[in-house]
Write an enzyme that holds these catalytic residues in place. Sequence first.
Site, PDB file in Angstrom:
ATOM      1  N   GLU A 160       0.766  -1.230   0.155  1.00 12.40           N
ATOM      2  CA  GLU A 160      -0.128  -0.020  -0.070  1.00 12.40           C
ATOM      3  C   GLU A 160       0.875   1.185  -0.084  1.00 12.40           C
ATOM      4  OE1 GLU A 160      -3.367   0.210   2.556  1.00 12.40           O
ATOM      5  OE2 GLU A 160      -3.615  -2.041   2.477  1.00 12.40           O
ATOM      6  N   ASP A 203      -2.463  -4.496   3.340  1.00 17.63           N
ATOM      7  CA  ASP A 203      -2.618  -4.446   4.788  1.00 17.63           C
ATOM      8  C   ASP A 203      -3.656  -5.693   5.057  1.00 17.63           C
ATOM      9  OD1 ASP A 203      -0.997  -2.675   4.797  1.00 17.63           O
ATOM     10  OD2 ASP A 203      -2.220  -1.077   5.530  1.00 17.63           O
TER      11      ASP A 203
END
Length: 775
Positions: free
Chosen positions: A9, A82
Site C-alpha cells: 500500500e 494490509d
Amino acid sequence: MTKNLVIVESPAKARTIEKYLGKDFTVKSCNGHVRDLPKKDISIDLKNNYEPNYVILVEKKAIVQELKKYAKESEKVWLATDEDREGEAISWHLVEALNLDKNKICRISFNEITKSAVLKAIQLPREINRNLVDAQQARRVLDRIVGYQLSPLLWKKIKPALSAGRVQSVAVRIIVEREEEIKKFDTKYNFRVLCNFFKTDDNLKNTFLGELSHRFSNKEEAKAFLSECINFEFFVKDIEKKPTYRSPSAPFTTSSLQQESSRKLGFAVSKTMLIAQQLYETGKITYMRTDSVNLSDLAIKMCQKVIQSRFGDKYLCTRKYVTKSKGAQEAHEAIRPTEFQNQEIEGTKEQKNLYNLIWKRTIASQMSNAEIEKTQVSVNSPNPSFNFLVKGEVVKFDGFLRVYVESMDDAEDENGKDNKLLPDFKLNEKLNYHDIAAIQKYSQPPARYTEASLVKSLEEKGIGRPSTYAPTISTIQKRGYVVCESRKGSERSITKISLINNELKESEKEEIYGTEKNKLFPTDLGIIVNQFLSDYFQNIIDYQFTANIEDEFDEIAQGKIEWRKMIDVFYKKFHPQVEKSAGDSKKYSGERLLGVDPSCRKNVYVKVGKYGPVVQIGETNDPEKPKFASLLNLYSLDEINLEQAIELFSFPRSIGKLDGVEVIVNVGPYGPYVKKEKSFYQIPKNINPLKINLEQAKDIIEKKEFKGTGVVKEFEKNKDLAIRRGRFGIYIKYKNENYKVPKDLDPDNVTLEECIAIIDDPNSKSKGRRRKGKR
DNA sequence: CAGTGAGCGAGCTTCCGCTTGACTT
C-alpha cells in the site's frame, strides 16, 4: 523485469520489502485505494440491490497503468496489502482494476515489516477473503448513503455546502454536548483547610503540608474550626506506609501519539501526523497510522539490548501489550523507532522532538515497574471526626520513570501536590505549625476538549480510524461547526481565612478562572446542525450506532449475513427518516427574539442566516424589508443582548482623519474593513471593529501599504543574504537559494544571526530547489 | 472584492477510509 510482482500500500514499505525479497521480486506500491465511488453523486443503485458504481480514482490512473504493465510481464502477482478490512478490499479492487488473471494472484499479509515476517508470508499465500471484502463494501456503502442523503438536507434546512456523516456528526455532537454541560454547570464552593506543619525539633522549620479530611461548606464553619485550632496541640495519630508501583504505558498508537504530542510538544493533531509521516518516509519510525500496541519480537529484542546496555538488567521487563480500543484491526505494529540505538536523530527540531518522544515511550514500555512507597500521616484536629492528612511519596526504584513519564490532560492541582519526601515521624509525636488556612475552593465544570482529547473520545467510542482522526478534526473546523481557540478567563474573588501566630485573619484575593488555551468550542452553526440531526436522526449520532453496525460488519466478515441484506435493513429504516425531515417545512436557523428596537419599534431577532449569524430588525414578511447586520464573531447567538445587537447597526462609521482624509470602518461581505480614499484594509480578528481607534487603523494601513515585492531588508555584514517579499510573503534569499521563514517573523527586528539559523534549519529549504537537485 | 439576507430556479456543495503527490517565490 522479474518473475514476481508484489503490491503493497505504501511506497516506503515497498522500498523496505524489496530489500528483503531479492532480485526475483519487484515491489510496487498502489498508494491506498485505487477505486472508489465517484464524488459527483451517490453512485449506489438504491433500486438495484445497492449495486455500487466503482471507478478508478483520477489520481490513481497512472499508477494503475503502471501496475497493469508490470502485472502483465510477471508470472505471479502477490497482493500484499494490509491485513484488515480495507486492505482486503484494496486487493480485490486491484484484481478488478488491473484485470488480473485469477491464476496469477496470491494474497499474502504481514503485520510487521521484518525480513522473517515477509519471508514467512511468502510461504503462506491464500485467496482473497470475499467476506472481508464484503464487510468493507457494506461500510463504504453505508457511509456514502448516510453522508450523501443527510448533507443535502442540511443545504435545504440550514445553508449550502454543509455536511454530515457517521463520524463527523458524532464529533460535533461531543463538542456541543460538552459545551451544554459547562453552561448548565452549577458552580459550588467549599472551604478546604491546609496546614503547614513542622517538627518541634526542626530549627530550620521545614514545613510539610497537611489537608483536613473535611471541607466546610461556608465561611462561618471554617472560621469556627480555625479558632478552635488556636493553642491546640497537634500530634501524629497514625502513620501508614504502603508500597505501590507504577507501570509504563503501552507503545504509541496513532491516537495516543497525537495525545502525548499535544500535551508534551503542543502539536496540533495534523502537525503530529505531518511530522510522523516525514519520520516514516525517512525510515526512522514504523508506520504512523495504526491502532496496535504490539511490538514485533525483533523490536522487543532490539529494545532490550538498548535497555540492558544503558541501564542494566534490573531495568528490563519484557511486556506484551494487548489492544483495548474498540474495533481495532491491528494491521500494523505500534509506532516505534526502527533502530533503537538512535535516541537522537538528524532532522528539524520538530522531527527530533517527536522522534525522541517515540523512542522514550517505546523503550519505557519494555522497562521495569517503578517502585514507590506512599506514606500517609494522620494528624489529629480539634474536631475528633476530622484529621489532617499529610501525604508523601518516595520513589524507591525509578524503573521506567528513568526514561519516560506520561502526562495527564487535567493539570495537577498545585495545592494538592503531595510532599515528595517526608521526614521520619513517630507515633504520638507532637507537631507545630506555621500557619493554617481555610481557602475557598470552587468546583470545576467539565473540561473542554482539545483536538487530541476529542480523538481520544472518538477512539474510545470506536468511531473513526487512525487514518481519519486528523482529517475529521479538520473537517468539522472547515465546515464552521467547531473552532479551536484560546479564550481569556474571568475574575472572581476567593476568601481566605488564615491562622498565623494565633491570630485569625480574613482576606480576599482575585483569581482568574476559565482560561482556555487551544480548546474546541461549538459555533452557532454547529449547535444548529446538531439540533437538526438530533431532532430527526438521533439513531445516527447515537454513540452506540457505530458500535452496533461494526458488529454487523463483523458478521458479514464471518459469512453469517449478506452485505446487501444488512444495508437493506438499515436503509428501510433510514430512508423514511430522510423523507420525514425533508417534508417538514421547518427551517433551522436558531432564531431568537431579543426585544424591540426603541428607535423604530420593530422586533429585533438573531439567527443564523445564509452568510452566518445575523441580527435582523423587522419581520421577514413585511413589505418594508428588514435590516440585517452580521454578528462578526463578537457574540454568540445565545449570549448577545438587545443593546449589543443594535450597536452592530452603527456601521459605517468614521473614526477620524489621517493625512486629512476621513477613515471609515465598515463591514462588507468579506468581514470588517477600514477604508481610506479608495482602498480597503481588512481588520484582523484580534481587533474589535466596534472599538477600533485611529492609531490601530493607521497600523493596519501602513502594514499593507508596505507590501510590494523585492528586497525588504539587507545586512551590511553579509550581502549574500537578503530578506525579500514575493508573491507568497516574506522569505530569505541566500546566494541562489530561497528559504521559508517562520510565519511570525518580523523583518524589522530580525538579526543576521537569526536569519542564518533559519537557513541552517533543513526544514526551511525551498522544496522546489531540492526536487531540482534530485533529478 | 467591499452592505447580500424576499422568492424563484439554474447548478453547485456532501461521506469514510486507504495512500501520497506536488512544479512555491
